[in-house]
Write a protein that holds these residues in place. Structure first.
Motif, PDB file in Angstrom:
ATOM      1  N   ALA A   1      46.130 -76.147  50.788  1.00 15.23           N
ATOM      2  CA  ALA A   1      44.995 -76.634  51.580  1.00 15.23           C
ATOM      3  C   ALA A   1      44.999 -76.030  52.980  1.00 15.23           C
ATOM      4  CB  ALA A   1      45.037 -78.160  51.667  1.00 15.23           C
ATOM      5  N   VAL A   2      46.168 -75.954  53.591  1.00 13.65           N
ATOM      6  CA  VAL A   2      46.271 -75.380  54.937  1.00 13.65           C
ATOM      7  C   VAL A   2      45.941 -73.893  54.911  1.00 13.65           C
ATOM      8  CG1 VAL A   2      47.907 -74.821  56.780  1.00 13.65           C
ATOM      9  CG2 VAL A   2      47.865 -77.107  55.800  1.00 13.65           C
ATOM     10  N   MET A   3      46.484 -73.181  53.945  1.00 14.89           N
ATOM     11  CA  MET A   3      46.214 -71.746  53.862  1.00 14.89           C
ATOM     12  C   MET A   3      44.748 -71.471  53.558  1.00 14.89           C
ATOM     13  SD  MET A   3      48.955 -70.479  54.820  1.00 14.89           S
ATOM     14  CE  MET A   3      48.502 -68.776  54.642  1.00 14.89           C
ATOM     15  N   PHE A   4      44.135 -72.290  52.710  1.00 16.00           N
ATOM     16  CA  PHE A   4      42.710 -72.143  52.428  1.00 16.00           C
ATOM     17  C   PHE A   4      41.905 -72.311  53.710  1.00 16.00           C
ATOM     18  CE2 PHE A   4      38.622 -74.186  51.431  1.00 16.00           C
ATOM     19  CZ  PHE A   4      38.028 -73.136  50.736  1.00 16.00           C
ATOM     20  N   GLY A   5      42.209 -73.347  54.478  1.00 14.55           N
ATOM     21  CA  GLY A   5      41.510 -73.569  55.742  1.00 14.55           C
ATOM     22  C   GLY A   5      41.741 -72.448  56.728  1.00 14.55           C
TER      23      GLY A   5
ATOM     24  N   ALA B   1      38.662 -69.954  57.908  1.00 20.29           N
ATOM     25  CA  ALA B   1      38.269 -69.853  59.314  1.00 20.29           C
ATOM     26  C   ALA B   1      38.071 -68.408  59.754  1.00 20.29           C
ATOM     27  CB  ALA B   1      39.313 -70.522  60.195  1.00 20.29           C
ATOM     28  N   SER B   2      38.692 -67.480  59.074  1.00 15.45           N
ATOM     29  CA  SER B   2      38.561 -66.082  59.468  1.00 15.45           C
ATOM     30  C   SER B   2      37.425 -65.368  58.733  1.00 15.45           C
ATOM     31  CB  SER B   2      39.881 -65.349  59.229  1.00 15.45           C
ATOM     32  OG  SER B   2      40.173 -65.298  57.853  1.00 15.45           O
TER      33      SER B   2
ATOM     34  N   PRO C   1      28.657 -71.259  59.691  1.00 17.16           N
ATOM     35  CA  PRO C   1      27.860 -72.305  59.044  1.00 17.16           C
ATOM     36  C   PRO C   1      28.616 -73.619  58.840  1.00 17.16           C
ATOM     37  CG  PRO C   1      27.556 -70.222  57.904  1.00 17.16           C
ATOM     38  CD  PRO C   1      28.627 -70.018  58.921  1.00 17.16           C
ATOM     39  N   ILE C   2      29.914 -73.545  58.555  1.00 15.80           N
ATOM     40  CA  ILE C   2      30.700 -74.767  58.390  1.00 15.80           C
ATOM     41  C   ILE C   2      30.778 -75.523  59.708  1.00 15.80           C
ATOM     42  CG2 ILE C   2      33.024 -75.653  57.925  1.00 15.80           C
ATOM     43  CD1 ILE C   2      33.261 -73.406  55.819  1.00 15.80           C
ATOM     44  N   ASN C   3      30.999 -74.813  60.804  1.00 24.31           N
ATOM     45  CA  ASN C   3      31.025 -75.460  62.114  1.00 24.31           C
ATOM     46  C   ASN C   3      29.663 -76.056  62.459  1.00 24.31           C
ATOM     47  OD1 ASN C   3      33.712 -75.025  62.709  1.00 24.31           O
ATOM     48  ND2 ASN C   3      33.331 -73.072  63.697  1.00 24.31           N
TER      49      ASN C   3
END
Length: 62
Positions: free
Chosen positions: A32-36, A40-41, A47-49
Motif C-alpha cells: 500500500a505504501v509503495m503503491f501510494g 504520487a510520481s 487529479p487525485i489531489n
C-alpha cells in the motif's frame, strides 16, 4: 499543503490501527505504501489531489 499533511496523517493513523489490529499484514502495508509512493510520481497525482480537495471542501456543505 495543510490538506495534504492532514490526509497523510489520517492515512498514516488508519494504516497504524489496521496493522495494530492485525487486519492488515506487514506485506500488504508495504504494498500500500509503495503503491501510494509510485502513484504520487505519476500524472494521476494532480487529479487525485483535486478530487480530495473537492471532497474536503464539500463536507461542510452537507
Amino acid at each position: 499543503m495543510a490538506v495534504t499533511v492532514s490526509l497523510v496523517l489520517l492515512f498514516g493513523l488508519v494504516l497504524f490501527f489496521l496493522l495494530r489490529s492485525k487486519t492488515l499484514g506487514y506485506g500488504s502495508a508495504f504494498i500500500a505504501v509503495m503503491f501510494g509512493f509510485f502513484l504520487a510520481s505519476t500524472g494521476a497525482s494532480g487529479p487525485i489531489n483535486n478530487l480530495a480537495t473537492a471532497v474536503i471542501e464539500a463536507i461542510p456543505n452537507l
